[in-house]
Design a protein around this motif. Structure first.
Motif, PDB file in Angstrom:
ATOM      1  N   ILE A  38      -8.643  -0.401  14.238  1.00 58.11           N
ATOM      2  CA  ILE A  38      -9.823   0.048  13.488  1.00 58.11           C
ATOM      3  C   ILE A  38     -10.106   1.517  13.764  1.00 58.11           C
ATOM      4  CG2 ILE A  38     -12.321  -0.251  13.240  1.00 58.11           C
ATOM      5  CD1 ILE A  38     -11.886  -3.233  13.798  1.00 58.11           C
ATOM      6  N   ALA A  39      -9.991   1.925  15.043  1.00 55.82           N
ATOM      7  CA  ALA A  39     -10.223   3.332  15.400  1.00 55.82           C
ATOM      8  C   ALA A  39      -9.217   4.250  14.710  1.00 55.82           C
ATOM      9  CB  ALA A  39     -10.140   3.490  16.917  1.00 55.82           C
ATOM     10  N   THR A  40      -7.967   3.803  14.633  1.00 53.27           N
ATOM     11  CA  THR A  40      -6.941   4.605  13.964  1.00 53.27           C
ATOM     12  C   THR A  40      -7.246   4.762  12.480  1.00 53.27           C
ATOM     13  OG1 THR A  40      -5.279   3.825  15.544  1.00 53.27           O
ATOM     14  CG2 THR A  40      -4.482   4.750  13.479  1.00 53.27           C
ATOM     15  N   ILE A  41      -7.708   3.693  11.854  1.00 54.39           N
ATOM     16  CA  ILE A  41      -8.063   3.771  10.435  1.00 54.39           C
ATOM     17  C   ILE A  41      -9.226   4.742  10.232  1.00 54.39           C
ATOM     18  CG2 ILE A  41      -9.011   2.466   8.493  1.00 54.39           C
ATOM     19  CD1 ILE A  41      -7.458   0.035   9.516  1.00 54.39           C
ATOM     20  N   LEU A  42     -10.215   4.699  11.114  1.00 49.85           N
ATOM     21  CA  LEU A  42     -11.359   5.604  10.996  1.00 49.85           C
ATOM     22  C   LEU A  42     -10.929   7.058  11.175  1.00 49.85           C
ATOM     23  CD1 LEU A  42     -14.112   3.592  12.930  1.00 49.85           C
ATOM     24  CD2 LEU A  42     -13.834   3.844  10.450  1.00 49.85           C
ATOM     25  N   VAL A  43     -10.055   7.319  12.137  1.00 54.67           N
ATOM     26  CA  VAL A  43      -9.563   8.686  12.334  1.00 54.67           C
ATOM     27  C   VAL A  43      -8.789   9.154  11.105  1.00 54.67           C
ATOM     28  CG1 VAL A  43      -7.972  10.100  13.695  1.00 54.67           C
ATOM     29  CG2 VAL A  43      -9.520   8.506  14.844  1.00 54.67           C
ATOM     30  N   SER A  44      -8.038   8.245  10.489  1.00 58.86           N
ATOM     31  CA  SER A  44      -7.240   8.622   9.316  1.00 58.86           C
ATOM     32  C   SER A  44      -8.096   8.992   8.116  1.00 58.86           C
ATOM     33  CB  SER A  44      -6.287   7.478   8.946  1.00 58.86           C
ATOM     34  OG  SER A  44      -7.000   6.364   8.416  1.00 58.86           O
ATOM     35  N   GLU A 101      -5.673  15.097  -7.177  1.00 59.26           N
ATOM     36  CA  GLU A 101      -6.046  15.272  -5.774  1.00 59.26           C
ATOM     37  C   GLU A 101      -6.926  14.126  -5.300  1.00 59.26           C
ATOM     38  OE1 GLU A 101      -7.755  18.754  -2.769  1.00 59.26           O
ATOM     39  OE2 GLU A 101      -7.819  19.030  -4.957  1.00 59.26           O
ATOM     40  N   ARG A 102      -7.826  13.646  -6.142  1.00 61.30           N
ATOM     41  CA  ARG A 102      -8.707  12.541  -5.776  1.00 61.30           C
ATOM     42  C   ARG A 102      -7.913  11.267  -5.515  1.00 61.30           C
ATOM     43  NH1 ARG A 102     -13.245  10.824  -3.386  1.00 61.30           N
ATOM     44  NH2 ARG A 102     -14.095   8.933  -4.360  1.00 61.30           N
ATOM     45  N   VAL A 103      -6.998  10.950  -6.427  1.00 64.92           N
ATOM     46  CA  VAL A 103      -6.177   9.753  -6.263  1.00 64.92           C
ATOM     47  C   VAL A 103      -5.290   9.881  -5.031  1.00 64.92           C
ATOM     48  CG1 VAL A 103      -4.312   8.381  -7.284  1.00 64.92           C
ATOM     49  CG2 VAL A 103      -6.229   9.138  -8.698  1.00 64.92           C
ATOM     50  N   ALA A 151       0.837  -1.207   0.000  1.00 64.54           N
ATOM     51  CA  ALA A 151       0.000   0.000   0.000  1.00 64.54           C
ATOM     52  C   ALA A 151       0.865   1.247   0.000  1.00 64.54           C
ATOM     53  CB  ALA A 151      -0.933  -0.016   1.215  1.00 64.54           C
ATOM     54  N   SER A 152       1.931   1.237   0.792  1.00 73.68           N
ATOM     55  CA  SER A 152       2.823   2.397   0.841  1.00 73.68           C
ATOM     56  C   SER A 152       3.512   2.626  -0.502  1.00 73.68           C
ATOM     57  CB  SER A 152       3.871   2.180   1.935  1.00 73.68           C
ATOM     58  OG  SER A 152       4.835   3.205   1.918  1.00 73.68           O
ATOM     59  N   ARG A 184      -5.162   7.438   2.399  1.00 70.55           N
ATOM     60  CA  ARG A 184      -5.970   6.653   3.342  1.00 70.55           C
ATOM     61  C   ARG A 184      -5.565   5.178   3.313  1.00 70.55           C
ATOM     62  NH1 ARG A 184      -6.604  11.527   3.136  1.00 70.55           N
ATOM     63  NH2 ARG A 184      -7.907  12.422   4.749  1.00 70.55           N
ATOM     64  N   LEU A 185      -5.253   4.684   2.122  1.00 73.78           N
ATOM     65  CA  LEU A 185      -4.777   3.311   2.002  1.00 73.78           C
ATOM     66  C   LEU A 185      -3.450   3.133   2.728  1.00 73.78           C
ATOM     67  CD1 LEU A 185      -5.312   0.545   0.608  1.00 73.78           C
ATOM     68  CD2 LEU A 185      -3.901   1.378  -1.294  1.00 73.78           C
ATOM     69  N   ASP A 186      -2.582   4.124   2.626  1.00 75.62           N
ATOM     70  CA  ASP A 186      -1.283   4.071   3.289  1.00 75.62           C
ATOM     71  C   ASP A 186      -1.452   4.041   4.807  1.00 75.62           C
ATOM     72  OD1 ASP A 186       1.456   4.038   3.558  1.00 75.62           O
ATOM     73  OD2 ASP A 186       1.685   6.204   3.373  1.00 75.62           O
TER      74      ASP A 186
END
Length: 396
Positions: free
Chosen positions: A277-283, A228-230, A216-217, A236-238
């Protein structure tokens, strides 16, 4: 004659027009080629759109809003993201190879060092089955008759620890070669009867999390310059990949340390999963990717990693004195140091902040961060191997 002159003039005019059009087309073709060449040139920081401005200490060699074809091809060209792409892409293939290798190495035998653990297994083993299997498997050699008698008399523990060191030849000295071969054979016979490899899914979950994070990185650093969209999607994937790596890194130490204590096993694994999961949601929040939140991002991921100190301390309390516990803890401390150093370098933007523009291509903080992440994950892989061997031999 007049008509002929008129035709001649018309012919000359057509030729002139033809030449002018060719000249015009030639200039236009050269212009298009020049525009394409200039359009895909690397630009400096001040020329970037706002969504690509992340590190003001990297002054040049940026790709900016390139078409997807050129973006994909840029993996083979030099720019300030080249090493960011390849450090984690190589890491991905490294962990893919380690996953395949590990899957092919599920143990079905043990070595001589594992004999010291056999009394723990023999307490819970089916001795009738073990006796019959050993009597069937042992070779019918005259020198091994006493071993067969010992097995028939249920002196299994004495067999392993008292009989094996006795010489196996009629000479007056111990035949070390024969002794080692017999001990190897006995270990390989007994191991499948009393030892079955424990579940591997926590270890494979970690390997999967590492591969997801690294891939992903790599993709993020390659594609984010397109638009900008990409860029929004890739970042977010990173972040999701980083959270996945940290969360799944907990799975092997927690599961294999507390597999005999289901309450603590479920508590620790559930907690780190929910935190991930919480960290992903915050990101997912748009503000999370802004340069001003760089330190907060690093602190959040660092906090996730530091939360692992709790199960590690608990593990030391439960299994103090067992060498495997100290080995794994040493690996985990080294992993934490590598991850922590990577987060520190990422947050402080060292060394490029000391000499802006000098580390645009190679040596800037994000590249160092990538190398430290791969090194930390590789260290944790070795810790996982110790956990697997420990639990395969020790059981619950």
């Amino acid at each position: 004659m007049g008509g002929d002159n008129s035709k001649g003039k018309d012919s000359i005019g057509l030729l002139e027009n033809d030449g002018g059009e060719r000249e015009c087309c030639g200039r236009e073709g050269k212009g298009k080629r020049l525009w394409k060449k200039v359009k895909y040139q690397l630009v400096e920081y001040h020329s970037l759109p706002a969504f690509l401005r992340d590190n003001e200490y990297i002054l040049g060699h940026y790709r900016s809003e390139w078409p997807m074809k050129q973006v994909l091809l840029s993996i083979f060209t030099i720019h300030n993201e080249t090493l960011n792409v390849w450090t984690h892409l190589i890491g991905f293939f490294l962990f893919l190879a380690l996953t395949i290798y590990t899957a092919m190495q599920v143990p079905n035998v043990i070595d001589l060092n594992s004999l010291q653990h056999l009394p723990d297994f023999l307490k819970n083993a089916d001795l009738h089955k073990l006796q019959s299997e050993l009597l069937t498997c042992l070779p019918s050699m005259p020198d091994l008759q006493r071993l067969r008698d010992e097995i028939s008399s249920w002196h299994i523990k004495e067999l392993l620890y008292n009989c094996l060191p006795v010489r196996f030849s009629s000479s007056n000295h111990t035949d070390v070669c024969v002794l080692n071969n017999v001990k190897d054979d006995l270990a390989n016979i007994i191991a499948p009867l009393v030892i079955s490899p424990i579940t591997r899914w926590p270890f494979y979950a970690f390997l999967g999390g590492a591969m997801f994070c690294l891939l992903a990185s790599s993709v993020c650093h390659l594609l984010s310059c397109h638009s900008e969209r990409v860029s929004y999607i890739m970042l977010r994937l990173d972040y999701a990949g980083i959270a996945a790596l940290i969360s799944t890194s907990f799975y092997p130490p927690v599961y294999y340390s507390f597999m005999c204590y289901p309450f603590f096993c479920n508590l620790y694994m559930g907690s780190i999963t929910l935190l991930g999961i919480a960290t992903i949601l915050v990101s997912l929040l748009p503000v999370f990717q802004t340069p001003e939140f760089r330190t907060i991002r690093a602190s959040l991921f660092l906090g996730m990693g530091l939360s692992g100190a709790i199960p590690i301390m608990h593990k030391l309390f439960l299994f103090w004195g067992e060498p495997e516990v100290f080995y794994t803890t040493g690996y985990e401390i080294l992993m934490g140091v590598l991850y922590g150093l990577g987060a520190l370098v990422y947050a402080t933007r060292i060394p490029e902040r000391w000499m802006p523009g000098k580390f645009d291509i190679a040596g800037h903080s994000h590249q160092l961060f990538h190398v430290l992440v791969v090194a930390g994950a590789y260290t944790h892989y070795h810790a996982g191997l110790v956990y697997l061997r420990w639990r395969d031999l020790r059981g619950c």
